[in-house]
Design a protein around this motif. Sequence first.
Motif, PDB file in Angstrom:
ATOM      1  N   VAL A 112      10.769  -6.235   6.929  1.00  0.00           N
ATOM      2  CA  VAL A 112       9.940  -7.116   6.103  1.00  0.00           C
ATOM      3  C   VAL A 112       8.654  -7.470   6.844  1.00  0.00           C
ATOM      4  O   VAL A 112       7.560  -7.426   6.274  1.00  0.00           O
ATOM      5  N   LEU A 113       8.752  -7.793   8.112  1.00  0.00           N
ATOM      6  CA  LEU A 113       7.588  -8.198   8.896  1.00  0.00           C
ATOM      7  C   LEU A 113       6.560  -7.075   8.991  1.00  0.00           C
ATOM      8  O   LEU A 113       5.364  -7.293   8.812  1.00  0.00           O
ATOM      9  N   TRP A 114       7.017  -5.852   9.253  1.00  0.00           N
ATOM     10  CA  TRP A 114       6.100  -4.727   9.442  1.00  0.00           C
ATOM     11  C   TRP A 114       5.459  -4.275   8.137  1.00  0.00           C
ATOM     12  O   TRP A 114       4.462  -3.580   8.168  1.00  0.00           O
ATOM     13  N   ARG A 115       6.042  -4.668   7.003  1.00  0.00           N
ATOM     14  CA  ARG A 115       5.447  -4.307   5.707  1.00  0.00           C
ATOM     15  C   ARG A 115       4.399  -5.327   5.276  1.00  0.00           C
ATOM     16  O   ARG A 115       4.018  -5.400   4.132  1.00  0.00           O
ATOM     17  N   LYS A 116       3.936  -6.122   6.202  1.00  0.00           N
ATOM     18  CA  LYS A 116       2.828  -7.056   5.977  1.00  0.00           C
ATOM     19  C   LYS A 116       3.202  -8.256   5.109  1.00  0.00           C
ATOM     20  O   LYS A 116       2.374  -8.794   4.395  1.00  0.00           O
ATOM     21  N   HIS A 117       4.449  -8.668   5.172  1.00  0.00           N
ATOM     22  CA  HIS A 117       4.886  -9.902   4.523  1.00  0.00           C
ATOM     23  C   HIS A 117       5.117 -10.916   5.641  1.00  0.00           C
ATOM     24  O   HIS A 117       6.247 -11.309   5.924  1.00  0.00           O
ATOM     25  N   GLY A 118       4.020 -11.300   6.294  1.00  0.00           N
ATOM     26  CA  GLY A 118       4.063 -12.070   7.526  1.00  0.00           C
ATOM     27  C   GLY A 118       4.844 -13.365   7.470  1.00  0.00           C
ATOM     28  O   GLY A 118       5.652 -13.642   8.346  1.00  0.00           O
ATOM     29  N   LYS A 119       4.603 -14.187   6.444  1.00  0.00           N
ATOM     30  CA  LYS A 119       5.280 -15.487   6.395  1.00  0.00           C
ATOM     31  C   LYS A 119       6.781 -15.318   6.223  1.00  0.00           C
ATOM     32  O   LYS A 119       7.571 -15.916   6.949  1.00  0.00           O
ATOM     33  N   ILE A 120       7.170 -14.477   5.273  1.00  0.00           N
ATOM     34  CA  ILE A 120       8.604 -14.250   5.037  1.00  0.00           C
ATOM     35  C   ILE A 120       9.223 -13.570   6.256  1.00  0.00           C
ATOM     36  O   ILE A 120      10.293 -13.953   6.728  1.00  0.00           O
ATOM     37  N   GLY A 121       8.529 -12.554   6.788  1.00  0.00           N
ATOM     38  CA  GLY A 121       9.044 -11.827   7.949  1.00  0.00           C
ATOM     39  C   GLY A 121       9.199 -12.708   9.173  1.00  0.00           C
ATOM     40  O   GLY A 121      10.172 -12.588   9.911  1.00  0.00           O
ATOM     41  N   SER A 122       8.245 -13.614   9.374  1.00  0.00           N
ATOM     42  CA  SER A 122       8.324 -14.519  10.527  1.00  0.00           C
ATOM     43  C   SER A 122       9.511 -15.465  10.406  1.00  0.00           C
ATOM     44  O   SER A 122      10.216 -15.722  11.384  1.00  0.00           O
ATOM     45  N   ILE A 123       9.723 -15.976   9.196  1.00  0.00           N
ATOM     46  CA  ILE A 123      10.883 -16.839   8.969  1.00  0.00           C
ATOM     47  C   ILE A 123      12.167 -16.052   9.179  1.00  0.00           C
ATOM     48  O   ILE A 123      13.105 -16.515   9.834  1.00  0.00           O
ATOM     49  N   MET A 124      12.179 -14.822   8.646  1.00  0.00           N
ATOM     50  CA  MET A 124      13.371 -13.984   8.778  1.00  0.00           C
ATOM     51  C   MET A 124      13.642 -13.608  10.228  1.00  0.00           C
ATOM     52  O   MET A 124      14.780 -13.338  10.594  1.00  0.00           O
ATOM     53  N   LEU A 125      12.616 -13.571  11.070  1.00  0.00           N
ATOM     54  CA  LEU A 125      12.796 -13.178  12.465  1.00  0.00           C
ATOM     55  C   LEU A 125      13.504 -14.256  13.289  1.00  0.00           C
ATOM     56  O   LEU A 125      14.141 -13.953  14.292  1.00  0.00           O
TER      57      LEU A 125
END
Length: 193
Positions: A112-125
Amino acid sequence: MNYKLFQLINHNAGHHPVLDGLMVFFTKEAMIVYALILLLMWFLGKDNYKQTVVLAALTGAIGLFINFILGHIFYESRPFITHHVHLLLPHVKDSSFPSDHTTGAFALALAVLWRKHGKIGSIMLVIPILTGFSRVYVGHHYPFDVLGSVLVAFITSGVVYKFQAVFKPLSKLIISIYNRVPLVPKREQNLSR
């Protein structure tokens, strides 16, 4: 060193009810949290979000398949088999290396993070970091099992991201079939990524 790090983390288990509960939650329920996030992305997002969900699912599946192979090649007994540990949850006595929970969680988050969905990806990380730590805390894995899992997830998600064009026909097909289903939420757009 691996066992010393394990002891440093695991010796707290069973002594702090709030922390124990939090670690048990992340060990048992992290994938449910991911499933909910991905379902929300699928149902509320446009087609590029749906494509990310498909790629995340593929990344997770490939990472877990690699873990399956590694677990048979590099069998390592779980900490509770060879040592006295503070075991908060029972677990089957299969290979400790690598951690499927950690690989799955990191693979989904990185996809998710690498597909440029930064906010969601950061939370998911944040979730896989806590999941990996919890796997050691509850007595299921050694720290190096978790580090190996992070490496598997990083490489897998990187390869899937790099070659996402190869998977694009599959994701387009899945999204197209979904968009033809009547009475389901849709937010169509042209898939450019």
